[in-house]
Design a protein around this motif. Structure first.
Motif, short mmCIF file in Angstrom:
data_model
loop_
_atom_site.label_atom_id
_atom_site.label_comp_id
_atom_site.label_asym_id
_atom_site.label_seq_id
_atom_site.Cartn_x
_atom_site.Cartn_y
_atom_site.Cartn_z
N ALA A 166 12.82 19.22 4.16
CA ALA A 166 11.26 19.28 4.13
C ALA A 166 10.31 18.41 2.65
N GLN A 167 11.19 19.06 1.98
CA GLN A 167 10.18 18.05 0.17
C GLN A 167 10.33 17.11 0.26
N PRO A 168 11.80 15.96 0.14
CA PRO A 168 11.29 14.86 0.33
C PRO A 168 10.65 14.03 1.05
N SER A 169 10.64 14.47 2.50
CA SER A 169 9.42 13.94 3.15
C SER A 169 8.48 14.21 3.07
N ALA A 170 8.12 15.60 2.71
CA ALA A 170 6.42 15.47 2.14
C ALA A 170 6.12 15.01 0.63
N LEU A 171 7.12 14.31 0.41
CA LEU A 171 6.48 13.39 -1.00
C LEU A 171 6.22 12.16 -0.77
N PHE A 172 7.63 11.51 0.91
CA PHE A 172 7.49 10.22 1.24
C PHE A 172 6.15 10.47 1.98
N VAL A 173 5.68 11.43 2.92
CA VAL A 173 4.40 11.15 2.89
C VAL A 173 3.06 11.18 2.16
N ILE A 174 3.38 11.75 1.06
CA ILE A 174 2.37 11.18 -0.03
C ILE A 174 2.22 10.04 -0.58
N PHE A 175 3.54 9.65 -1.28
CA PHE A 175 3.79 8.17 -1.50
C PHE A 175 2.79 7.05 -0.40
N ILE A 176 3.54 7.77 0.96
CA ILE A 176 3.17 5.98 1.95
C ILE A 176 1.58 6.11 2.40
N THR A 177 0.95 6.90 2.18
CA THR A 177 0.13 7.18 2.43
C THR A 177 -0.66 6.61 1.30
N SER A 178 -0.74 7.42 0.56
CA SER A 178 -1.83 6.54 -0.75
C SER A 178 -1.22 5.11 -1.81
N ILE A 179 0.28 4.96 -1.18
CA ILE A 179 -0.09 3.28 -1.92
C ILE A 179 -0.62 2.28 -1.68
N TRP A 180 -1.03 2.14 -0.15
CA TRP A 180 -2.26 1.27 1.01
C TRP A 180 -3.08 1.12 -0.42
N PRO A 181 -4.20 1.64 -0.18
CA PRO A 181 -5.23 1.60 -1.45
C PRO A 181 -5.30 0.72 -2.52
N ILE A 182 -4.57 1.45 -3.75
CA ILE A 182 -3.51 1.53 -4.11
C ILE A 182 -3.27 0.12 -4.63
N VAL A 183 -2.81 -0.31 -3.83
CA VAL A 183 -1.51 -2.15 -3.79
C VAL A 183 -3.10 -2.58 -3.67
N ILE A 184 -3.32 -2.32 -2.16
CA ILE A 184 -5.03 -3.55 -1.64
C ILE A 184 -6.05 -3.78 -3.22
N ASN A 185 -6.19 -2.94 -3.56
CA ASN A 185 -7.07 -3.23 -4.87
C ASN A 185 -6.62 -3.41 -6.08
N THR A 186 -5.28 -3.39 -6.45
CA THR A 186 -4.65 -3.87 -7.45
C THR A 186 -4.80 -4.62 -7.04
N ALA A 187 -4.27 -6.04 -5.73
CA ALA A 187 -4.25 -7.13 -5.88
C ALA A 187 -5.87 -8.05 -5.75
N VAL A 188 -6.73 -7.22 -5.21
CA VAL A 188 -8.22 -7.66 -5.00
C VAL A 188 -8.29 -7.93 -6.86
N GLY A 189 -8.01 -6.86 -7.59
CA GLY A 189 -7.99 -6.78 -9.31
C GLY A 189 -7.86 -7.91 -9.70
N VAL A 190 -6.51 -8.29 -9.00
CA VAL A 190 -5.55 -9.46 -9.90
C VAL A 190 -6.20 -10.21 -9.82
N ARG A 191 -6.43 -10.78 -8.57
CA ARG A 191 -7.11 -12.18 -7.92
C ARG A 191 -8.24 -12.60 -8.38
#
Lengths: 299, 266
Positions: A166-191
């Motif tokens: 349960a515990q690592p699964s919950a962490l993984f779900v948080i990780f995988i849902t919150s990473i995309w907006p961070i990746v996409i916005n950082t990429a835009v900022g860097v570009r």
């Protein structure tokens, strides 16, 4: 000898005699100024009073509806009667899962803290890579655009199957849902780093690591924080939902548990906590962004 | 005087959307050590491209650019650039902006206090030491450009490249900065290459004015020597017949190349 602030200057500086401005104003102008002051004070009061008023009205309507149609949602007075202890004492701990809401929220927050921090670090690094390398952006962008629309709960079966606990699964779900907006916005900022800054770095022959820390990160900070803000909101969504299914301690599980024991009042109190904590998280990241990116905006 | 910088038959082509356009067409130029040259021409004639070739920021298509007989293959601190819009990093203070350059060039060789003194000395040169702790957004455009010059000087470059350094400034500030640059040039005797579109500025500051024809396929149209004695003053410059002669020559060159050759759409 230390500088003496109280010391009078040697020769008094000749200046025009100061005139009290108010003497020069006529009655009409004074009235205008008074009106402006009043308006400002009115603005300030209305920003406090209006929300209080609307909340009061909403509670009133809710109360009225719950009295007219008993058996449905409990009204505010009913909630107060049912869940007084839960509201007033968030810190009790009777062992097991019988704890105050503070402890449930804390557990959920610690999961968000771990999952989101991982997502922030990986997301910024990945975003920096995607933003710098042209082919990587073209190759990965469509994948990210699709993945970011996958709802948090849809990841849960996969993560449970992968991680089995349960515990690592919950962490993984948080990780995988919150990473995309961070990746996409950082990429835009860097570009969007101005060519001038890149040229400065090239003339100085900055090492890639120096470039990352001294130019890329600060220049992309506003964008990165936009991503982080969306990300923290999404991870709060994800944790409440995934805890409902995973069980144990946590605000999501608490809501599910109260549902199973048909304690509607407790659920509503917990909802208020979820909303307020989510709001606080959003403000926290936004405030942090404002502090960190102070002065990064080009003039 | 030995030539420090030389461009030999430089061609630069740019490609955009599959269309190749020739920006510089057979440019050859030599600059002696300690010499101040101005490059003047109409907007869009490739002046900045020429400067960027020397800076190493733009690769050349054909020909060679040599500094002290070594081919220029990329950007480096021996050719410091003062960019048109100052390009100070807004998240760093004035001091930190200069210190970034100082640390990068002299970091391994000097102690912390030496590095600090070096940064402060360069800020003093442009009279900006009083604003060391300010951020670029808190100082005026002229001050930013001064800091940009301090940052470039801090690299102790062989060649100082100025890309329309005063273009965005008001006339009064511009005059002050021209004085500062003249003073610095006399003091540190650096080789300077300056892009400008201001005729008076080109003549006042330079030993040699390079006039460029209109792009595309821009090349050097004419080079004149400015033999006005130094130190020069903006106030008395117009009284010098040599100054007026140079000015006249440049104005008539620019007049003759007034029409920008743009291909007519069919």
């Amino acid at each position: 000898m230390p500088f003496d602030f109280m010391k009078k200057p040697e020769a008094p500086i000749q200046t025009a005699p100061s005139i009290d401005r108010s003497v020069l104003l006529n009655a009409a102008q004074k009235k205008q100024i008074e009106a402006a002051k009043l308006r400002k004070a009115g603005d300030r009061i209305s920003t406090v009073i209006l929300p209080v008023l609307t909340i009061g009205i909403a509670l009133g309507i809710w109360e009225a509806v719950s009295r007219v149609m008993p058996g449905g949602l409990p009204g505010p007075s009913q909630i107060w009667a049912d869940s007084q202890e839960l509201i007033l004492n968030p810190f009790f701990d009777r062992g097991g899962v019988d704890k105050g809401l503070f402890w449930h929220v804390l557990t959920s927050l610690s999961r968000v803290g771990i999952g989101f921090s991982l997502a922030a670090v990986c997301g910024v690094l990945l975003g920096a890579f995607i933003g710098t390398v042209g082919w990587a952006r073209k190759g990965f962008d469509p994948i990210f655009q699709v993945l970011r629309t996958v709802p948090p709960l849809a990841w849960l079966p996969i993560s449970l199957a992968m991680l089995r606990e349960a515990q690592p699964s919950a962490l993984f779900v948080i990780f995988i849902t919150s990473i995309w907006p961070i990746v996409i916005n950082t990429a835009v900022g860097v570009r969007n780093i101005p060519q001038d800054y890149i040229n400065v770095a090239r003339v100085l022959r900055l090492h890639p690591i120096e470039f990352f820390f001294k130019i890329m990160l600060p220049a992309a900070t506003p964008h990165i924080f936009t991503g982080l803000r969306i990300g923290i909101g999404m991870s709060w969504l994800a944790i409440v939902a995934s805890e409902m299914l995973l069980g144990g301690v946590g605000i999501g599980f608490f809501i599910w548990d109260q549902y199973n024991s048909s304690r509607m009042s407790d659920i509503i109190v917990a909802l208020a906590w979820v909303g307020l904590v989510g709001f606080a998280l959003d403000r926290l990241v936004a405030g942090l962004g404002n502090i960190v990116s102070r002065g990064t905006a080009a003039d | 005087m030995k030539p420090q910088l030389s461009l030999e038959n430089v061609f630069v082509d740019f490609e955009r959307d599959g269309v190749i356009s020739s920006v510089l067409d057979n440019v050859s130029l030599t600059v002696n050590s300690g010499e101040y040259i101005s490059i003047i021409g109409h907007s869009g004639c490739g002046k900045s491209t020429l400067l960027n070739v020397v800076a190493g920021l733009v690769p050349l298509t054909l020909g060679a650019a040599l500094l002290d007989n070594k081919e220029i293959t990329g950007p480096g601190p021996d050719r410091a650039v003062v960019f048109q819009n100052h390009s100070l990093l807004p998240w760093m203070t004035v001091y930190e902006n200069v210190r970034l350059a100082v640390d990068k060039i002299f970091g391994g060789k000097e102690t912390m206090s030496q590095l600090h003194r070096r940064a402060m000395r360069n800020l003093e040169l442009v009279k900006m030491d009083h604003a060391a702790k300010k951020r670029p957004s808190e100082i005026s455009g002229g001050m930013k450009q001064r800091v940009g010059i301090a940052r470039a000087l801090a690299m102790e470059p062989k060649v100082l490249l100025l890309d329309e350094p005063f273009g965005a400034l008001d006339a009064l500030t511009r005059g002050h900065l021209q004085d500062t640059v003249m003073e610095l040039h006399a003091r540190i005797n650096a080789t300077v290459m300056m892009i400008t579109h201001d005729v008076d500025e080109a003549v006042l500051l330079a030993d040699k004015v390079v006039m460029m024809t209109n792009g595309p396929k821009a090349t050097i149209g004419k080079v004149i020597d400015v033999r006005c004695p130094r130190p020069r003053s903006r106030l008395t410059a117009y009284d010098d017949p040599e100054f007026m002669r140079c000015r006249q020559e440049i104005v008539s060159f620019l007049e003759a190349h007034d029409r920008v050759k743009t291909p007519e759409p069919i």
